[in-house]
Design a protein around this motif. Structure first.
Motif, PDB file in Angstrom:
ATOM      1  N   SER A 109       0.832  -1.211   0.000  1.00 17.47           N
ATOM      2  CA  SER A 109       0.000   0.000   0.000  1.00 17.47           C
ATOM      3  C   SER A 109       0.865   1.259   0.000  1.00 17.47           C
ATOM      4  CB  SER A 109      -0.976  -0.007   1.180  1.00 17.47           C
ATOM      5  OG  SER A 109      -0.294   0.052   2.403  1.00 17.47           O
ATOM      6  N   ILE A 110       1.976   1.227   0.699  1.00 14.00           N
ATOM      7  CA  ILE A 110       2.902   2.369   0.693  1.00 14.00           C
ATOM      8  C   ILE A 110       3.443   2.591  -0.717  1.00 14.00           C
ATOM      9  CG2 ILE A 110       5.202   3.118   1.490  1.00 14.00           C
ATOM     10  CD1 ILE A 110       4.443   1.722   4.202  1.00 14.00           C
ATOM     11  N   ALA A 120       4.225   8.931   8.388  1.00 14.33           N
ATOM     12  CA  ALA A 120       4.716   9.189   9.746  1.00 14.33           C
ATOM     13  C   ALA A 120       4.201  10.513  10.317  1.00 14.33           C
ATOM     14  CB  ALA A 120       6.241   9.188   9.744  1.00 14.33           C
ATOM     15  N   THR A 121       3.435  11.233   9.547  1.00 14.76           N
ATOM     16  CA  THR A 121       2.879  12.554   9.921  1.00 14.76           C
ATOM     17  C   THR A 121       3.967  13.529  10.366  1.00 14.76           C
ATOM     18  OG1 THR A 121       2.364  11.981  12.241  1.00 14.76           O
ATOM     19  CG2 THR A 121       0.656  11.527  10.579  1.00 14.76           C
ATOM     20  N   ILE A 122       5.099  13.467   9.677  1.00 10.88           N
ATOM     21  CA  ILE A 122       6.200  14.371  10.008  1.00 10.88           C
ATOM     22  C   ILE A 122       6.046  15.695   9.273  1.00 10.88           C
ATOM     23  CG2 ILE A 122       8.698  14.710   9.891  1.00 10.88           C
ATOM     24  CD1 ILE A 122       8.936  11.643  10.152  1.00 10.88           C
ATOM     25  N   LEU A 140      -6.327  10.999   1.159  1.00 14.32           N
ATOM     26  CA  LEU A 140      -6.691   9.582   1.084  1.00 14.32           C
ATOM     27  C   LEU A 140      -5.643   8.716   1.786  1.00 14.32           C
ATOM     28  CD1 LEU A 140      -8.011   9.268  -2.575  1.00 14.32           C
ATOM     29  CD2 LEU A 140      -9.341   9.094  -0.468  1.00 14.32           C
ATOM     30  N   GLN A 141      -4.379   9.068   1.610  1.00 17.35           N
ATOM     31  CA  GLN A 141      -3.330   8.312   2.285  1.00 17.35           C
ATOM     32  C   GLN A 141      -3.464   8.428   3.805  1.00 17.35           C
ATOM     33  OE1 GLN A 141       0.818   9.300   1.552  1.00 17.35           O
ATOM     34  NE2 GLN A 141       1.458   7.845   3.124  1.00 17.35           N
ATOM     35  N   THR A 144      -4.249   5.265   6.072  1.00 12.90           N
ATOM     36  CA  THR A 144      -3.332   4.918   7.161  1.00 12.90           C
ATOM     37  C   THR A 144      -4.078   4.787   8.474  1.00 12.90           C
ATOM     38  OG1 THR A 144      -1.468   6.007   6.056  1.00 12.90           O
ATOM     39  CG2 THR A 144      -1.291   5.671   8.444  1.00 12.90           C
ATOM     40  N   PHE A 145      -4.914   5.769   8.790  1.00 15.99           N
ATOM     41  CA  PHE A 145      -5.670   5.731  10.048  1.00 15.99           C
ATOM     42  C   PHE A 145      -6.551   4.492  10.133  1.00 15.99           C
ATOM     43  CE2 PHE A 145      -5.691  10.606  10.773  1.00 15.99           C
ATOM     44  CZ  PHE A 145      -4.483  10.522  11.443  1.00 15.99           C
TER      45      PHE A 145
END
Length: 181
Positions: free
Chosen positions: A91-92, A127-129, A147-148, A152-153
């Motif tokens: 998926s990544i 990573a929400t960086i 969407l990503q 992810t969530f």
């Protein structure tokens, strides 16, 4: 003689084999990501690109949910430790491919020039960086980024939770096999 000790070498070999299989599969996925031609996707063929993106993500999500269900129901033949990490990695790579395709349209993703940039941006978003060196400026790029984040969530977090639950269960089972009450 303790029968559990007879099974330890076989269990260790299976564990090593699984790690090896995962490493090979991950290497194949990453190699395919960098080598497969995706020049025909993106702004030149938007309908095909969006359709493939949606179908592939839906398929991966369905497979992840199937594996999560196996973990939650303690299915005896479940192999989430092998399958879930590969689906998460896939998926990544799908998101990275989408960003790379979107970057072919000028002004969509500022700072994204290569496949490595796309993979980097995917991981930074995951990573929400948010370093700010690559930014989605176009509406399509912002949509894929949102969407990503949602994907992810919902799916990757659930998959990671199921995987950690499975690992904990296996470790507790091994511990109880070695030290019966």
């Amino acid at each position: 003689m303790d029968s559990s000790r007879n099974h330890e070498p076989a269990t260790a070999r299976r564990t090593l084999w699984r790690w090896f299989a995962q490493a090979v599969a991950a290497a194949v996925l990453v190699t395919a990501y960098f080598l497969l031609p995706v020049d025909g996707l993106g702004p030149r063929r938007p309908t095909l690109s969006w359709t493939l993106f949606g179908l592939i993500l839906a398929l991966i999500a369905a497979l992840l949910l199937h594996q999560i269900g196996h973990v939650l129901l303690d299915h005896p033949h479940a192999r989430p430790g092998l399958v879930i990490p590969l689906l998460m990695s896939l998926s990544i790579l799908v998101f990275a491919t989408a960003y790379q395709a979107l970057a072919q349209h000028p002004g969509e993703l500022i700072g994204l020039d290569t496949r490595l940039d796309a993979l980097y941006f995917t991981m930074v978003t995951l990573a929400t960086i948010g370093y700010g060196d690559i930014t989605p400026h176009g509406q399509a790029a912002r949509l894929v980024a949102m969407l990503q984040i949602l994907y992810t969530f919902i799916f990757l977090t659930a998959a990671a939770t199921a995987l950690s639950r499975q690992v904990r269960t296996v470790l507790l089972r091994r511990r109880s096999d070695r030290h019966p009450p």
